[in-house]
Design an enzyme around this catalytic site. Sequence first.
Site, mmCIF file in Angstrom:
data_model
loop_
_atom_site.group_PDB
_atom_site.id
_atom_site.type_symbol
_atom_site.label_atom_id
_atom_site.label_comp_id
_atom_site.label_asym_id
_atom_site.label_seq_id
_atom_site.Cartn_x
_atom_site.Cartn_y
_atom_site.Cartn_z
ATOM 1 C CB CYS A 1 3.682 18.387 40.764
ATOM 2 S SG CYS A 1 2.028 17.750 40.161
ATOM 3 C CB THR A 2 3.079 17.824 45.472
ATOM 4 O OG1 THR A 2 1.532 17.382 45.102
ATOM 5 C CG2 THR A 2 2.294 17.863 47.146
#
Lengths: 450, 523
Positions: free
Chosen positions: A212-213
């Site tokens: 997700c980063t």
Amino acid sequence: MADSTTNQPSRTRDLDKLLLRPGNLVAPIFDPGAQLRDDIGEYARILVVGAGGLGCELLKDLALSGFKNLEVIDMDRIEVTNLNRQFLFRLEDVGKPKAEVAAKRVMERVSGVNIVPHFCRIEDKEIEFYNDFSIIVLGLDSIEARSYINAVACSFLEYDSNDNPIEETVKPMVDGGTEGFKGHARIIMPGSTPCFECTIWLFPPQVKFPLCTLAETPRTPAHCIEYAHLIKWDEVHSGKSFDPDEPEHMKWVYTEAVKRAELFGIQGVTYSLTQGVVKNIIPAIASTNAIVSAACALETLKLVSGCSKTLSNYLTYNGVEGLHVKVTEFVRDKDCLVCGPGVLVELDTTVTLQKFIDILEEHPTLLLSKASVTHRGKNLYMQAPPVLEEMTRSNLKLPLFELMGKVSKDVVHVTGSTTKNDQKTSCLRKLRIAFKGVDGMTDTDMAGGA
Amino acid sequence: MAEPKTKYDRQLRIWGEQGQAALEKASICLLNCGPTGSETLKNLVLGGVGSITVIDGSKVEAGDLGNNFMLDESCLGQSKAKCVCSFLQELNDAVKAKFIEEYPGELIETNPSFFSQFTLVVATQLVESSMLKLDRICRDANVKLIFARSYGLTGLVRISVKEHTVVDSKPDHFLDDLRLNNPWPELKQFAESIDLKALDPVAHKHIPYVVILVKMAEEWAKAHGGSLPSTRDEKKAFKDLLKAGMLAFDEDNFKEAVEASFKVFAPLGISPDLQQIINDSCTEVHSNSSNFWVLVAALKEFVANEGGGEAPLEGSIPDMTSSTELYVNLQKIYQAKAEADFLVIEQRARNILKGIGKDLDSIPKTMIKSFCKNARKLKVCRYRSIEDEFNNPSLSELQKYLTDEECSIAMGFYILLRAADRFAANYNSFPGQFEGAMDEDISRLKTTAVGLLSDLGCNGSILTEDLINEMCRFGASELHAVAAFIGGIASQEVIKLITEQFVPMSGTFIFNGIDQKSQLLVL
């Protein structure tokens, strides 16, 4: 004591001082004399695993420490980026197998030394191949490879009825590793000093960025590179897998990473960094490799000859700030699955080989899938290659008890894959099989005859 | 021809283009090319040093083939320097390799000015008398010097330079320069502009911990008369306060804030190490001062004035959970402050240069930039002259090492290596060098060592019989594995001295090949 031949100028002038003269700070096995020197040359067989930065140094150091029977195994070919430290290779060797070139160069330089190269994966060799050596010296850069060789060496280990290791079955390993200005050298005596697995915590797994980063909140150049490498590549090249050794692929990832960095206002994506992140490049230099390999080679000589005390059991070197050399005596994990007496599996005599393989998959501490099983060097069932699979397939429906010669208990070796840190890795386990309700259950001789 | 950048890729990732350029400019002189010297140079040639000059007067004997990889059968009877040089050249054609067939001891006696042409001299297998002379020569000529010696299962490495200064010391672990306990106005404003209570849950968990901690420290200080947490209980209360600020248990940014809260508790101002450098008398600069000391003088003024007790800001932040936007903005705030600090230092440095009559541009901007970025990590290494150490070693340290269980073997070897040289000066051979006189050599070495200890003022200290016997057994042998280890250490230290990166070792490194418990002895 003055043997007249030792006064002659000879090739072993310096080594003889150590091997021919009695000493005070030596191991109990030390029996100084020309015989010892000659025996090391004739009978000691050393396997060097890896022909890279450490492997090249190790071959040289061992060849000049009186060893004459060396073998080296490495699956890699020479690359230009090896040349700053792997001193046995030249520019014109690029593309050739490392093991073969390294063996050839050392034999050309040091007369009387024989080095057999093996250009293959360590897993390609039969387990018994590794049993042929007096000592296995590891010059590797991967945790998985260390883990594999460690398991192989520990699989030879047998325990007596008091759970003490049987000396003849101990396969010593000497392991080195480096990263930049730091390194380690250690001695592993399976059954008495910690094996690689006992102290696996010394090698923390590599931290991966959360997806997700990468997808939503990139902040560093590495995030942009990994986005291009792990997410964007698959989106654009449906089905074609990324090859880090393909320059076109690397350039594509770099270009995409630059675009993403610009989009988010992130500085610092370079081609060199892209390669570093994608290939997880560990910086390496000649001097650190030389230091660690020399320590490993010296310990190998001491283990074989007893000419001095040995390292007990873990040496760390750090040259970043000043110079720190430290010896730590780690202790064994008594419950280690790899170097311990083996996991006990109790079975009914009716359990078929197939059922046994199924049990391993669900066994809480083993979780071993796709198992191949061997018993005292005999293949009971092999998953691969296809020829062997076919040959052993008919065993699957037979009771394991019969396949093992109707003994009440014995050791089997199982290779397969297990999951570690969400990653499938190949592994080798030693299992103690005990059959319920068979005479001799009370017999505590686990290791059996032979 | 392979692109040099590719060939050196794995080391460029350690010392960068600048470090590589320094290596490629360096000219290295090697004295004696036995295995210790050959292995030292091998590692340096692979790394691409500019030039090497191998000096050795001996011819290759059969025994040399058994411990030196840079020789083979075809070399028998030939100049060792020539043979080693040509095998070293094979490793890297970018290096200029020369040799001189002469005994180092004679060169030191007859041609001291010879050494001034080199960046660094690696002196291997020298006896004490030659070490002393060479050390004086190199110090006078400002040539860096490293001694390396392998001797049986022991050996030593010793750096000898008057002063070595490091800007880019690249420490492994160093506290980030975040100023959470002492934020400058722009950082404070940035933190104030974010109202944690007004944010939706998604935004809330993407506030970087730097902002959270600056706000919390400010809040705490307001409630505690301007002071920050210092006692154990206060620190715990501070962390509890942070935890209470979480909206959900899975907020990584708040977890990071709790973990990083020690950065709020860190003491203000510069470290004692840096304070010591700033207080050094070299900061009273003159026309012969090095750029390093001019910059330290500028730093000293900065700390006392604009810095308010702090060094210039490093200007980078570690990765942390954050939205991209906030992270990039925060980065810019740190960079801007670092740039402003740099400009002040630059101005002060220029003024100082003017004051001592030097060219205002004699220090390149990039160097000042690097100096500011690394100001908290500066290192100054000074080494006693060999003569000084040999004649007046620190007696208290010597006694301590001799009685310390971890160090006693290494200290024993230090004494015995020196005693072996005295022995050789008296009896024309090293103890145990030849067969047949072992018992006599053992008792002679013992007497020599006792004499040496008493000369050093350590009356009554004794070395174990075991160690003395071992030393005689070694018989001045140069074992390849030991030489490769010693050579590896020596080349590592050469790299640090030449690249002016990382921190070179202090004192004398004594190799203990018996149980590998090697030690650094600072005497």
